[in-house]
Design an enzyme around this catalytic site. Structure first.
Site, PDB file in Angstrom:
ATOM      1  N   ASP A   1     -16.994 -34.364 -33.867  1.00 40.97           N
ATOM      2  CA  ASP A   1     -17.555 -33.156 -33.638  1.00 40.97           C
ATOM      3  C   ASP A   1     -18.395 -32.702 -34.895  1.00 40.97           C
ATOM      4  O   ASP A   1     -17.811 -32.948 -35.857  1.00 40.97           O
ATOM      5  CB  ASP A   1     -16.376 -32.381 -32.937  1.00 40.97           C
ATOM      6  CG  ASP A   1     -16.949 -30.966 -32.581  1.00 40.97           C
ATOM      7  OD1 ASP A   1     -17.922 -31.044 -31.795  1.00 40.97           O
ATOM      8  OD2 ASP A   1     -16.347 -30.165 -32.938  1.00 40.97           O
TER       9      ASP A   1
ATOM     10  N   ASP B   1     -19.308 -28.454 -34.992  1.00 42.80           N
ATOM     11  CA  ASP B   1     -18.772 -26.984 -35.346  1.00 42.80           C
ATOM     12  C   ASP B   1     -17.269 -26.844 -34.995  1.00 42.80           C
ATOM     13  O   ASP B   1     -16.780 -27.388 -34.367  1.00 42.80           O
ATOM     14  CB  ASP B   1     -19.274 -26.053 -34.220  1.00 42.80           C
ATOM     15  CG  ASP B   1     -20.954 -25.984 -34.420  1.00 42.80           C
ATOM     16  OD1 ASP B   1     -21.407 -25.264 -35.137  1.00 42.80           O
ATOM     17  OD2 ASP B   1     -21.430 -26.692 -33.492  1.00 42.80           O
TER      18      ASP B   1
ATOM     19  N   ASP C   1     -12.016 -30.743 -33.012  1.00 43.80           N
ATOM     20  CA  ASP C   1     -11.088 -29.522 -33.349  1.00 43.80           C
ATOM     21  C   ASP C   1     -10.589 -28.762 -32.108  1.00 43.80           C
ATOM     22  O   ASP C   1      -9.704 -27.980 -32.037  1.00 43.80           O
ATOM     23  CB  ASP C   1     -11.608 -28.610 -34.129  1.00 43.80           C
ATOM     24  CG  ASP C   1     -12.930 -27.813 -33.410  1.00 43.80           C
ATOM     25  OD1 ASP C   1     -12.718 -26.630 -33.375  1.00 43.80           O
ATOM     26  OD2 ASP C   1     -13.697 -28.490 -33.021  1.00 43.80           O
TER      27      ASP C   1
END
EC number: 3.1.3.18
Length: 218
Positions: A7, A9, A166
């Protein structure tokens, strides 16, 4: 050799300051008061339509209609240059270099539109690490649908897969795709890690090269 998809951001980069600034700029142009950093950061992860809808809802406005369309267009236009406040997390660059040196194949699967994703990767000098970058507008669906993640692995040529993310969205995507998942605990998640799907946890990118090599053989 592993194929590792990240991922973006909240995982590789802390882009929330730029997203916060762009969000408040479009709100100001529409005549609304600014939102706090924590409010805007909580909206990140599900793509620009979700973010703009949350901005409007936070100011008592409907999540669709003419105002949404205007703010969506304004935000999207700003997003391509919203890079100056964004930084990689500590240890990310060294971890990427170590993984590449060991022969692993790397990619990015993000809900950020692909053009701003590539723009920020270029700005930070990270683009050369990734053989494929898929954004939230690369396919008709976005995460947590597993298709973008699976398409990113396919574009990289397969291999032993690992996904690194995250957020709750990333955890749901990995579970749906049945891909080993390493959860970075220093990002934008809102849920306790004990309540999220994961195969491994880490809070220090120095640990990532060994961790993903272990996950690749689960």
């Amino acid at each position: 050799m592993a194929t590792i998809v990240f991922d973006l951001d909240g995982t590789l980069i802390d882009s929330a300051p730029d997203i916060h600034a762009a969000s408040n700029a479009v709100l100001a142009e529409a005549g609304f008061d600014p939102l706090t950093f924590d409010e805007v950061r909580s909206f990140v992860g599900k793509g620009v339509p979700h973010l703009v809808g949350c901005l409007l809802e936070a100011r008592g406005q409907p999540r669709e209609g003419e105002l949404f369309d205007r703010l969506y267009a304004d935000f999207t236009a700003r997003y391509h240059t919203a890079v100056t406040l964004t930084q990689p997390y500590l240890g990310v660059m060294d971890a990427l270099e170590m993984l590449r040196t060991r022969g692993h194949v790397l990619g990015v699967c993000t809900n950020k539109p692909v053009a701003p994703a590539r723009a920020v990767l270029d700005h930070l000098g990270m683009s050369d690490y990734f053989g494929a970058v898929l954004g939230g507008d690369s396919l008709p669906v976005r995460k947590p649908d597993p298709e973008p993640l699976l398409a990113t692995f396919a574009a990289l040529g397969g291999g032993q897969p690992v996904f690194v993310g995250d957020s709750e969205v990333d955890a749901q995507t990995a579970e749906a795709a049945r891909i080993p998942f390493a959860l970075y605990t220093g990002g934008y998640r809102k849920t306790p890690v004990t309540e999220m799907h994961h195969d491994a946890l880490f809070d220090d990118f120095d640990a990532l090269p060994e961790l993903v090599e272990w996950l690749a053989w689960l």
